[in-house]
Design an enzyme around this catalytic site. Sequence first.
Site, short mmCIF file in Angstrom:
data_model
loop_
_atom_site.label_atom_id
_atom_site.label_comp_id
_atom_site.label_asym_id
_atom_site.label_seq_id
_atom_site.Cartn_x
_atom_site.Cartn_y
_atom_site.Cartn_z
CG ASN A 74 -1.44 1.14 1.50
OD1 ASN A 74 -2.32 1.87 0.57
ND2 ASN A 74 -1.35 2.24 2.61
NE ARG A 133 -11.05 1.55 -0.15
CZ ARG A 133 -12.14 1.03 -0.32
NH1 ARG A 133 -13.18 1.80 -1.29
NH2 ARG A 133 -12.87 -0.20 0.25
CG ASP A 155 -1.62 6.00 0.22
OD1 ASP A 155 -1.66 4.80 0.57
OD2 ASP A 155 -2.60 6.03 -0.62
NE ARG A 189 -1.15 -9.06 7.83
CZ ARG A 189 -1.00 -7.93 7.85
NH1 ARG A 189 -0.02 -7.59 7.22
NH2 ARG A 189 -1.57 -7.01 8.74
CG ASP A 206 0.39 -4.13 5.78
OD1 ASP A 206 -0.09 -4.62 6.96
OD2 ASP A 206 0.64 -2.94 5.58
CG HIS A 259 -5.33 2.05 4.55
ND1 HIS A 259 -6.08 3.14 4.91
CD2 HIS A 259 -5.03 0.97 5.31
CE1 HIS A 259 -6.32 2.79 6.48
NE2 HIS A 259 -5.87 1.46 6.72
CD GLU A 279 -4.13 -5.06 8.36
OE1 GLU A 279 -4.07 -4.54 9.67
OE2 GLU A 279 -3.88 -4.24 7.53
NE ARG A 337 -2.95 -14.56 11.59
CZ ARG A 337 -3.09 -13.20 10.82
NH1 ARG A 337 -2.80 -12.92 9.81
NH2 ARG A 337 -3.86 -12.31 11.62
#
Length: 471
Positions: free
Chosen positions: A115, A173, A182, A210, A212, A216, A248, A352
């Site tokens: 991200n 976002r 970003d 995964r 992250d 966003h 996530e 998990r």
Amino acid sequence: MKLLILASLLGLSLAQFNPNTKDGKTAIVHLFEWRWADIAAECERYLGPNGFGGVQISPPSESIVVTNPWHPWWQRYQPIGYNLCSRSGNEDELRDMITRCNNVGVNIYVDAVVNHMCGAGGGSGTHSSCGSYFNANNKDFPTVPFSNYDFNDGKCNTGSGNIENYQDVNQVRNCRLVGLLDLALEKDYVRGKVADYMNKLIDMGVAGFRVDACKHMWPGDLSVLYGMLHNLNTKWFSSGSRPFIFQEVIDLGGEPITSNEYYGIGRVTEFKYGAKLGNIIRKWNGEKLSYVKNWGEGWGFMPSDKALVFVDNHDNQRGHGAGGASILTFWDARLYKMAVGFMLAHPYGFTRVMSSYRWDRNFVNGQDQNDWIGPPSYEPFSNWWDNGSNQIAFSRGSRGFIVFNNDDWDLSVSLSTGLPGGTYCDVISGQKENGRCTGKQVDVGGDGKATIRISNQEEDPFIAIHADSKL
Ligand code: AAO
């Protein structure tokens, strides 16, 4: 024909929900901040023989190295490029681990931080985990390369440039999460670079990711990115296998961005699971264990085949992220074991388990001042100080600190020890006995600093304190 096309389309899109575990294994473990060499040994010695389907590893990408506080765990969530060295090890060690774990039927899932890059205040230089140059001030990351054009700032409409209000989807976002630069994932160029990084790992043999901070990123951009990923390596996976994706997204309700925007393109972390289970097992808010009879969708969770579930994660076990006080962690071992046992036994979601490390907590007004402390496997030579003459000091990460005075005058100075706040026993002038110190005591403040005095007249003109000499 139409049906066939539909089936194959569905097949394609459904594939990334499949964890690709061997023999239908249903649980993985997050080996948070473990070293690659240690994970390889753990796969062979324990995880393979004991039915673990896979390991979620900490971000392998090159990150910034933060020195204040000293090498916090969270520096690994600030990439400066996609070279594969980190404090867990280098590219060769990563490859060796992936190979050895795959060979004993344990999959590797990579924590992909895509991200953003490092924080806007990250400075410039070579303070990075492979030693590559970068400049956060002008958003220059030459090893990728990313430049000023590859970031979202132009689209962010807050005064600070950061996310200020989670009720505003555009902010969440297009602005910076806690000041992190970003990336503009809408750009083909940016997606291409991120896909190259992930594909390199897929080709090395990883089984999925995964992803992250998905809240966003725009789901449409992520969908295109996932579509660019290679199939898994046929040395270990059947041909046509797609990488497992779990995203996530923290959705505890109350915000416009919800998990269901994401579970069309991959699984999603179900944060309600640990928050509710914590309440139940702690018997808070009138909750009872008998209420779990309809655990799962009946509790307002996402569909089981979309969910990645866990009791705690690396954030909320140390007060970051979300979930609140109810989250059970190893600090409440008795209740925690029941929660993990329940999770593993229950059919809801893909599970998990968390494997982390202990650190010394130091609560001030309910906030742990030591929530940043990195892993114990990494205790470097740090906090160097000298007076230009014969007085020096240094620490070994956050475990030990030593000061010498070989000058012909007294030493009296405030120094950063790297140690958590507290009172320590000097193991040169004495030792810790029955919780008391038979020698000098050193008070370390919440900021890790201590005032040190060593007379040049002393028999032993040096002081040493360490984690186990804390009173
Ligand atoms: C560090 C420093 C910062 C500094 C920054 C840049 O700590 O002070 O500004 O560097 O220099 C980790 C650490 C961060 C660290 C970062 C980078 O946790 O402290 O910043 O590395 O080094 C949000 C995101 C979620 C994120 C979570 C921490 O949505 O994606 O924050 N988790 C991941 C990783 C995490 C990592 C990052 C992302 C960044 O797992 O380890 O950060 O790569 C609400 C929102 C959530 C939001 C939380 C926290 O939650 O819903 O989306 O998570 O707030 O801001 C109730 C509500 C719940 C709410 C919660 C808290 O529980 O129900 O919804 O309260 O208000």
